[in-house]
Design a protein around this motif. Structure first.
Motif, PDB file in Angstrom:
ATOM      1  N   LEU A 156       5.505   1.630  -3.303  1.00 14.98           N
ATOM      2  CA  LEU A 156       5.053   0.239  -2.980  1.00 14.98           C
ATOM      3  C   LEU A 156       6.144  -0.474  -2.649  1.00 14.98           C
ATOM      4  O   LEU A 156       6.662  -1.937  -2.222  1.00 14.98           O
ATOM      5  N   LYS A 208       8.304   0.094  -0.498  1.00 14.93           N
ATOM      6  CA  LYS A 208       7.869  -0.377   1.293  1.00 14.93           C
ATOM      7  C   LYS A 208       8.059  -2.469   1.346  1.00 14.93           C
ATOM      8  O   LYS A 208       8.610  -3.021   2.715  1.00 14.93           O
ATOM      9  N   ASP A 232      -1.749  -2.671   1.368  1.00 16.42           N
ATOM     10  CA  ASP A 232      -0.796  -3.288   0.101  1.00 16.42           C
ATOM     11  C   ASP A 232      -1.457  -3.979  -0.666  1.00 16.42           C
ATOM     12  O   ASP A 232      -1.503  -3.568  -2.689  1.00 16.42           O
ATOM     13  N   ARG A 280      -4.417  -2.471  -2.747  1.00 14.92           N
ATOM     14  CA  ARG A 280      -3.730  -1.341  -3.317  1.00 14.92           C
ATOM     15  C   ARG A 280      -3.533  -1.814  -5.255  1.00 14.92           C
ATOM     16  O   ARG A 280      -3.898  -1.295  -6.162  1.00 14.92           O
TER      17      ARG A 280
END
Length: 109
Positions: free
Chosen positions: A53, A56, A89, A92
């Motif tokens: 992440l 990303k 995200d 998450r």
């Protein structure tokens, strides 16, 4: 300074398309992405499960280079909207097991 393995993961997503001399810039984007993850999770270290992440988020920031501060843009009949943290995200991160004692504003009722 961002972890070298995160830098390698970042570069592997782009292959040869990264301009030479951008290592410092990419490392600063990785550090900012780490800070964002730490702020949301309330931790002092990024858990290994969230490394992808971090990369990303740094990739998103890299792709937005030159359009910082914009939320949307329209040129020649083409419209683009920018999102710093995609909803999946964000969910998450917000749902990631928090360090004991950390309270998020969303938790307060």
């Amino acid at each position: 300074m961002a972890d070298h393995r995160l830098y390698d993961k970042f570069v592997s997503r782009f292959g040869e398309t990264i301009q030479e001399g951008r290592e410092g810039y990419i490392n600063s984007l990785l550090c900012e992405a780490e800070d964002k993850v730490l702020d949301i999770t309330g931790r002092i270290e990024v858990p290994a499960q969230l490394d992808s992440l971090v990369v990303k988020l740094a990739v998103i920031a890299y792709n937005k280079t030159g359009s910082e501060g914009e939320s949307s843009r329209s040129e020649g009949g083409i419209s683009r909207a920018f999102d710093d943290l995609p909803e999946d995200d964000k969910a998450r991160l917000v749902n990631y097991p928090r360090k004991v004692g950390v309270i998020h504003a969303a938790d307060e009722t």
